[in-house]
Design a protein around this motif. Structure first.
Motif, mmCIF file in Angstrom:
data_model
loop_
_atom_site.group_PDB
_atom_site.id
_atom_site.type_symbol
_atom_site.label_atom_id
_atom_site.label_comp_id
_atom_site.label_asym_id
_atom_site.label_seq_id
_atom_site.Cartn_x
_atom_site.Cartn_y
_atom_site.Cartn_z
ATOM 1 N N PRO A 1 13.094 -4.280 -20.361
ATOM 2 C CA PRO A 1 12.636 -2.498 -21.007
ATOM 3 C C PRO A 1 13.137 -2.054 -20.215
ATOM 4 C CG PRO A 1 10.960 -4.029 -21.188
ATOM 5 C CD PRO A 1 11.433 -4.479 -19.886
ATOM 6 N N LEU B 1 1.671 11.311 -10.695
ATOM 7 C CA LEU B 1 1.367 12.173 -10.818
ATOM 8 C C LEU B 1 2.680 13.804 -10.536
ATOM 9 C CD1 LEU B 1 -1.533 13.400 -11.142
ATOM 10 C CD2 LEU B 1 -1.601 13.797 -8.348
ATOM 11 N N HIS C 1 2.253 0.556 -10.431
ATOM 12 C CA HIS C 1 1.415 0.884 -9.584
ATOM 13 C C HIS C 1 0.041 0.273 -10.419
ATOM 14 C CE1 HIS C 1 -0.578 4.122 -7.323
ATOM 15 N NE2 HIS C 1 -1.763 4.302 -8.789
ATOM 16 N N ALA C 2 0.385 0.206 -11.728
ATOM 17 C CA ALA C 2 -0.451 -0.963 -12.832
ATOM 18 C C ALA C 2 -0.756 -2.708 -11.953
ATOM 19 C CB ALA C 2 -0.272 -1.292 -13.723
ATOM 20 N N ILE D 1 -1.023 20.922 -26.177
ATOM 21 C CA ILE D 1 -0.343 20.460 -26.964
ATOM 22 C C ILE D 1 -0.801 19.598 -27.452
ATOM 23 C CG2 ILE D 1 1.422 20.905 -24.682
ATOM 24 C CD1 ILE D 1 0.764 18.852 -23.887
ATOM 25 N N ARG E 1 0.763 3.707 -2.817
ATOM 26 C CA ARG E 1 0.703 5.614 -2.578
ATOM 27 C C ARG E 1 1.910 6.604 -3.727
ATOM 28 N NH1 ARG E 1 -2.306 7.744 1.758
ATOM 29 N NH2 ARG E 1 -4.351 7.054 0.433
ATOM 30 N N LEU F 1 -4.151 -3.398 -10.704
ATOM 31 C CA LEU F 1 -4.608 -4.484 -10.956
ATOM 32 C C LEU F 1 -5.421 -5.886 -9.871
ATOM 33 C CD1 LEU F 1 -2.871 -5.874 -14.970
ATOM 34 C CD2 LEU F 1 -5.843 -5.336 -13.654
ATOM 35 N N HIS G 1 5.927 16.892 -16.196
ATOM 36 C CA HIS G 1 5.769 16.581 -17.721
ATOM 37 C C HIS G 1 4.921 17.605 -18.730
ATOM 38 C CE1 HIS G 1 7.350 15.239 -21.392
ATOM 39 N NE2 HIS G 1 6.837 14.295 -21.579
ATOM 40 N N VAL G 2 3.739 17.312 -18.433
ATOM 41 C CA VAL G 2 2.474 18.081 -18.817
ATOM 42 C C VAL G 2 2.556 19.485 -19.322
ATOM 43 C CG1 VAL G 2 0.101 18.059 -19.912
ATOM 44 C CG2 VAL G 2 1.180 15.327 -18.966
ATOM 45 N N VAL H 1 5.187 3.526 -12.483
ATOM 46 C CA VAL H 1 3.779 3.434 -13.690
ATOM 47 C C VAL H 1 3.572 1.967 -14.103
ATOM 48 C CG1 VAL H 1 3.326 2.865 -16.000
ATOM 49 C CG2 VAL H 1 3.549 5.045 -15.233
ATOM 50 N N VAL I 1 12.390 0.985 -28.095
ATOM 51 C CA VAL I 1 12.289 0.234 -26.655
ATOM 52 C C VAL I 1 11.337 1.904 -25.516
ATOM 53 C CG1 VAL I 1 11.760 -0.750 -24.140
ATOM 54 C CG2 VAL I 1 13.315 -1.815 -25.905
ATOM 55 N N LEU J 1 17.431 -2.516 -22.297
ATOM 56 C CA LEU J 1 17.260 -2.098 -22.571
ATOM 57 C C LEU J 1 17.814 -0.845 -23.177
ATOM 58 C CD1 LEU J 1 14.989 -4.567 -24.975
ATOM 59 C CD2 LEU J 1 17.456 -4.960 -24.788
ATOM 60 N N MET J 2 17.158 0.149 -22.009
ATOM 61 C CA MET J 2 17.587 1.836 -22.194
ATOM 62 C C MET J 2 18.287 1.936 -21.850
ATOM 63 S SD MET J 2 12.884 2.044 -20.598
ATOM 64 C CE MET J 2 12.624 3.701 -20.811
ATOM 65 N N LEU K 1 1.639 9.269 -6.232
ATOM 66 C CA LEU K 1 2.619 10.694 -5.951
ATOM 67 C C LEU K 1 3.384 10.531 -7.323
ATOM 68 C CD1 LEU K 1 2.364 11.049 -2.279
ATOM 69 C CD2 LEU K 1 0.388 12.487 -4.113
ATOM 70 N N LEU L 1 -5.126 0.862 -19.083
ATOM 71 C CA LEU L 1 -3.810 0.160 -19.160
ATOM 72 C C LEU L 1 -4.661 -0.330 -20.629
ATOM 73 C CD1 LEU L 1 -3.477 -2.465 -15.651
ATOM 74 C CD2 LEU L 1 -1.906 -1.298 -17.025
ATOM 75 N N TRP M 1 0.841 -1.132 0.027
ATOM 76 C CA TRP M 1 -0.284 -0.057 0.018
ATOM 77 C C TRP M 1 1.068 1.486 -0.087
ATOM 78 C CZ3 TRP M 1 -0.461 3.566 4.028
ATOM 79 C CH2 TRP M 1 -1.418 4.694 3.772
ATOM 80 N N TYR N 1 9.198 4.495 -15.788
ATOM 81 C CA TYR N 1 8.408 3.365 -16.118
ATOM 82 C C TYR N 1 8.037 2.637 -14.502
ATOM 83 C CZ TYR N 1 7.753 -0.828 -18.015
ATOM 84 O OH TYR N 1 7.816 -2.447 -18.463
#
Lengths: 130, 141
Positions: free
Chosen positions: A117, A35, A79-80, B135, A28, A84, A41-42, A76, B49, A120-121, A32, B28, A24, A73
């Protein structure tokens, strides 16, 4: 419900919730993190295109660097996957009996799906390709 | 007499609880659809990637323009993906800022400070939506 608590950080981590609670906490923190990182970034992309100031250029350059991409990454993906698992447990409560197995299964999925990934990155970054 | 049990909360709270779960699955699925699509139209040979993930998170053509995609027409740059990206951004912003509201309610207990913080969350949410629309549809003055 909040009743007034004075618990330190390390004491909080020793709480008996154990893996359940640590999942948990990480959920959290990563939420955050997404976000703050993606929101910045946006908004930086907006100001970069609207007025092109130095601050948003710097923020965009830092955000687009590979270490930051790997951090985003991580946030994300954790959290994903944790989300789930939460959804499955919320909508199908009998599965809570297998909570620990589900947690282990979650990490079993997370490690290769994050690791490959990210590797690789990182290789591309270290070889100077990106 | 006060009930022994905590109040059941507003139904808005319940709908937001449902929304968080449904939007999580929806994001997702939308990311997965974008990545499957870009691989089917040639992205597998054109993108690394990082570019694959950038397209998955936010499928708008300038997100992949400076990679190995030589010409973003017609598969990557069209109004379908603009609308798609804006829906994804709006769902993500609602999910994220609702989550921030929950965190804020957990840690701030002074009524007026809480009111101020929640107002700030709402302002940030609408500004992010506004910035995202500008944007995505390139509405710069």
């Amino acid at each position: 419900m909040y009743q007034g608590r004075h618990v330190g950080f390390l004491e909080g981590l020793r709480y008996q919730g154990k893996t359940h609670m640590l999942a948990w906490v990480l959920h959290r923190i990563t939420g955050l993190g997404i976000l703050v990182l993606v929101g910045t970034h946006v908004i930086a992309a907006f100001f970069l295109n609207a007025i092109g100031d130095n601050l948003s250029t710097t923020i965009t350059t830092v955000y687009e660097s590979t270490p930051f991409q790997i951090l985003v990454y991580f946030c994300v993906l954790y959290h994903a996957l944790n989300g789930l698992r939460l959804i499955v447990e919320d909508f199908w409560p009998p599965l809570l009996r297998y909570h620990h197995q589900l947690l282990w299964f979650q990490w079993l999925v997370f490690v290769p799906v994050f690791g490959l990934p990210a590797f690789l990155m990182l290789m591309g970054y270290l070889s100077g390709a990106a | 007499m006060r009930s022994r049990y905590p109040s059941r909360g507003s139904s808005l709270e319940y709908y937001l609880w449902i929304f968080t779960r449904l939007s999580g699955v929806l994001m997702l699925l939308m990311a997965a659809f974008g990545m499957v699509y870009n691989n089917l139209v040639g992205g597998r040979l054109l993108m690394d990637v990082a570019a694959q993930f950038r397209w998955g998170f936010f499928p708008i053509y300038w997100h992949v323009q400076n990679t190995n995609v030589p010409d973003v027409y017609p598969n990557w740059s069209n109004s379908f993906w603009q609308v798609y990206a804006l829906i994804l951004l709006a769902v993500a912003a609602m999910h994220g800022f609702n989550g921030l509201r929950v965190v804020v309610e957990d840690y701030i207990h002074r009524p007026y400070l809480l009111l101020f913080a929640k107002g700030l969350v709402i302002v940030l949410f609408f500004f992010t939506l506004f910035a995202g629309s500008v944007i995505v549809f390139e509405l710069f003055v």
